[in-house]
Every structure is written in structure tokens, then in C-alpha cells.
Write a protein that holds these residues in place. Structure first.
Motif, PDB file in Angstrom:
ATOM      1  N   THR A 148      44.993  98.554 -32.575  1.00  0.00           N
ATOM      2  CA  THR A 148      44.291  97.580 -31.740  1.00  0.00           C
ATOM      3  C   THR A 148      43.739  96.407 -32.539  1.00  0.00           C
ATOM      4  N   TRP A 151      45.418  93.032 -32.011  1.00  0.00           N
ATOM      5  CA  TRP A 151      44.986  92.193 -30.898  1.00  0.00           C
ATOM      6  C   TRP A 151      43.818  91.290 -31.285  1.00  0.00           C
ATOM      7  N   ALA A 193      43.663 105.068 -30.429  1.00  0.00           N
ATOM      8  CA  ALA A 193      43.484 103.735 -31.006  1.00  0.00           C
ATOM      9  C   ALA A 193      42.104 103.667 -31.636  1.00  0.00           C
ATOM     10  N   LEU A 255      41.897  92.324 -24.660  1.00  0.00           N
ATOM     11  CA  LEU A 255      42.513  93.610 -25.005  1.00  0.00           C
ATOM     12  C   LEU A 255      42.260  94.640 -23.903  1.00  0.00           C
ATOM     13  N   PHE A 259      45.137  96.478 -21.508  1.00  0.00           N
ATOM     14  CA  PHE A 259      45.376  97.922 -21.492  1.00  0.00           C
ATOM     15  C   PHE A 259      45.185  98.496 -20.094  1.00  0.00           C
TER      16      PHE A 259
END
Length: 352
Positions: A148, A151, A193, A255, A259
């Protein structure tokens, strides 16, 4: 909640985050984790992952130096035999503390882990790629790993059209993430993550009175210098999204939205993260269950406020274990660890 009989467990997934700087003279959380592994290893095979488990060495020209290198080597030695596998998920500190040299740092770190991990420790996704990296465990679990920090990173990173990553654009990551979760069939999907989607910690904008009075402790835990008026500016500035690592920032909000789009119509059974130095279990629309397991170093714990959807929240050190039986729902247990390295279960719930 009843414990699953060991003979019924096919896979145990250990979830521990932010364990990147263990005490070389003995880290209570890792010692407790090792004992739990030894006492409850299932008849099938187990896997463990960690966020920011092996810190990089920014600017040194190599990865895995110092305590991080020792941790990588020890993980490889401990993982030999028994069908074990250690999967490390990159976090913000692995990207040179999210500095401009982050992409170079994470690639150095991956090369070191490959050489020192004994074949059982792997960094996934690799190459600074965002993922998803998909690993099917046994017959019943699909583990989907994400980087992550890709991002949120403001410096150089692999992007379309010049990278070798299978996915190197946000839309591609979303599409592949949705396909990985939706295409799992009857498998229980665990997305792992570093960054959580919701939290009651400081990255989620939840500060206590100590943050207002002793703000320098957020830089160094031993700096107990009272700054009661100036200190109150710190939470205010953080709440305005000045850091990409906070949920209030524009990049972090993007982000989370992305998701949630990826999980629409086909959410994972569990989204597991670290980042916050606490232990939390949260249920929210779109993701039935989220785990924050960032208490990988004893005493390095942060605020854990109860927020909307909180099932459990504690400022504590520890880890989590997901036991997946041959049939039926899995059991998620959160274990707190004391200074002596003893663990005890403080929360459990079913995961379907």
C-alpha cells in the motif's frame, strides 16, 4: 468462544505487524509468537506474515544491516522445516521511511531477504510493485498481499508505462484486486497490507491527552517534555492531512476509496493490516472484518480508541492468529503479550 481442536485445523495464519526493530537481547512478542507456533502447529501447513518486519537501511547502499538483518536471518532459521513459510508485506518505513529513495530501498531489502531468508522468507509484492500478489494456502485460504505504500509514495516508484510490474496503475490494481478476491471460489480470502482502512489510532486521527501535552514523544518516546499549548497544534496539523501516512490525507483517502470499490460485491473475509501500534478488530460496511495487528514490539504501543464498528481495541503489544478448519468458519484470536513474553488470548471471533 470455543477453541478449534488442533486436528481440525488445516491452516494457521499468524498476523503480526510493525516488528521491525526487535530487541537483540530478546523481544517478548517474537518469543511469544515462536512458542505459539511450536505449540499449535496444525497437521497441514501454516504461514505467517508481518508488516515492516525487516527494516531497510536507507542511504547505506545495502539492505538488512543491523537489527533488521539479524531478524531476517533468524526468521529464515526459525522457518526451516515443518512446511512453514514467512511472507513479509512492505510498509512505509521499508520505503526509506517514505523518502525519495524509497523505491531503491525496498528493492535492496528484497534482494537481502531473498539471500538471507533461507528460502522460506519472502517479501511480497516484490520490486516495489503494488500487487496484488496471490498465494493460495492449502485448500481453504487465499492470501492476497498488497504494497500500500506504492499508493502513498510521493517519490519515484514503478508506474505505467516504464515499469515491469504486472499492475502499475491504480485502475489496474483495483481491477486485479477485485478479480483476486471475487475469483477465490470457496476459499476464505485474507487481504494483507500495511495500511488499514479504518483505525482508532493516531493515523486515524485519534489522539489522547499525552499527545497534546507531550507531543515530542511522537518523535522519540523518551522525550517527556511538556508543551501543553504548542503541543495541541500537533494533533490539529495531523488532522489536516499534512502527512500521507494519515487517513486524513488526500492520498490515503484515495487509497481507501479505491479498495472499497475493489471489494464491492465480493469483499474479503478479513482485511489485515498494521501501521498503528495497537490491536484492533473492526467491522464496517464493505469489509466484514478488519484486523489491525501492529503491536509487534513490546512496549511500542499507541492509542486505540473505540470507533464506529469497533469490536475490540487495545493499546497493547501482541499478535493475531487465524485458525482455518477443514470445513466451517475460521477463528480469529488476538493475543496480548506481557513483558515476560507470555501471551494470552484477549479477543476472538468467527471469520467466514
Amino acid at each position: 468462544m470455543p477453541v478449534l481442536p488442533p486436528e481440525e485445523v488445516e491452516t494457521s495464519l499468524y498476523l503480526i505487524g510493525d516488528a521491525g526493530d526487535p530487541d537483540p537481547h530478546g523481544e517478548p512478542v517474537l518469543e511469544a509468537l515462536g512458542r505459539d507456533l511450536a505449540s499449535s502447529r496444525p497437521s497441514g501447513w501454516w504461514s505467517s506474515w508481518a508488516t515492516t518486519c525487516i527494516p531497510g537501511a536507507p542511504g547505506s547502499g545495502r539492505a538488512g544491516s543491523g537489527r533488521g538483518g539479524a531478524a531476517a536471518g533468524r526468521a529464515g532459521e526459525d522457518g526451516q522445516g515443518g512446511g512453514s513459510d514467512r511472507l513479509l508485506v512492505p510498509g512505509n518505513h521499508d520505503w526509506a521511511r517514505y523518502g525519495n529513495g524509497g523505491w531503491e530501498s525496498i528493492r535492496r531489502q528484497e534482494a537481502f531477504i531473498d539471500s538471507a531468508g533461507g528460502g522460506v522468507v519472502r517479501l511480497r509484492p516484490g520490486g516495489g510493485c503494488p500487487g496484488p500478489s496471490v498465494v493460495d494456502l492449502g485448500r481453504r485460504v487465499r492470501l492476497v498481499l498488497l504494497d500500500t505504500q506504492w499508493w502513498l509514495h510521493g517519490g519515484p516508484k514503478p508506474t505505467d508505462p516504464s515499469s515491469d510490474c504486472p499492475e502499475d496503475a491504480e485502475s489496474e490494481v483495483v481491477d486485479s484486486l477485485h478479480a483476486a478476491v471475487a475469483g477465490a471460489g470457496e476459499r476464505l480470502v485474507v487481504v494483507a497490507a500495511h495500511h488499514p482502512l479504518a483505525s482508532g489510532g493516531v493515523h486515524g486521527g485519534h489522539f489522547g491527552w499525552k499527545d497534546h501535552v507531550f507531543p515530542l514523544r511522537n518523535v522519540a518516546p523518551w522525550l517527556w517534555l511538556p508543551l501543553p499549548l504548542v503541543g495541541s497544534l500537533y494533533p490539529v496539523i495531523r488532522s489536516r492531512g499534512i502527512s500521507s501516512q494519515d487517513m486524513s490525507s488526500r492520498a490515503y483517502r484515495r487509497l481507501v476509496r479505491a479498495f472499497r470499490r475493489a471489494f464491492a460485491g465480493a469483499p474479503p473475509g478479513l482485511y489485515a493490516a498494521g501501521h498503528e501500534h495497537n490491536l484492533e478488530v473492526i467491522t464496517r460496511a464493505g469489509v466484514p472484518l478488519e484486523l489491525v495487528s501492529g503491536g509487534g514490539i513490546y512496549g511500542h504501543s499507541g492509542r486505540a480508541a473505540r470507533i464506529r464498528g469497533s469490536l475490540f481495541a487495545r493499546k497493547a503489544s501482541g499478535f493475531a492468529r487465524l485458525d482455518v478448519p477443514r470445513s466451517g468458519p475460521a477463528r480469529l484470536a488476538v493475543l496480548e503479550v506481557d513483558r515476560a513474553g507470555h501471551s494470552h488470548e484477549v479477543f476472538s471471533t468467527w471469520v467466514e
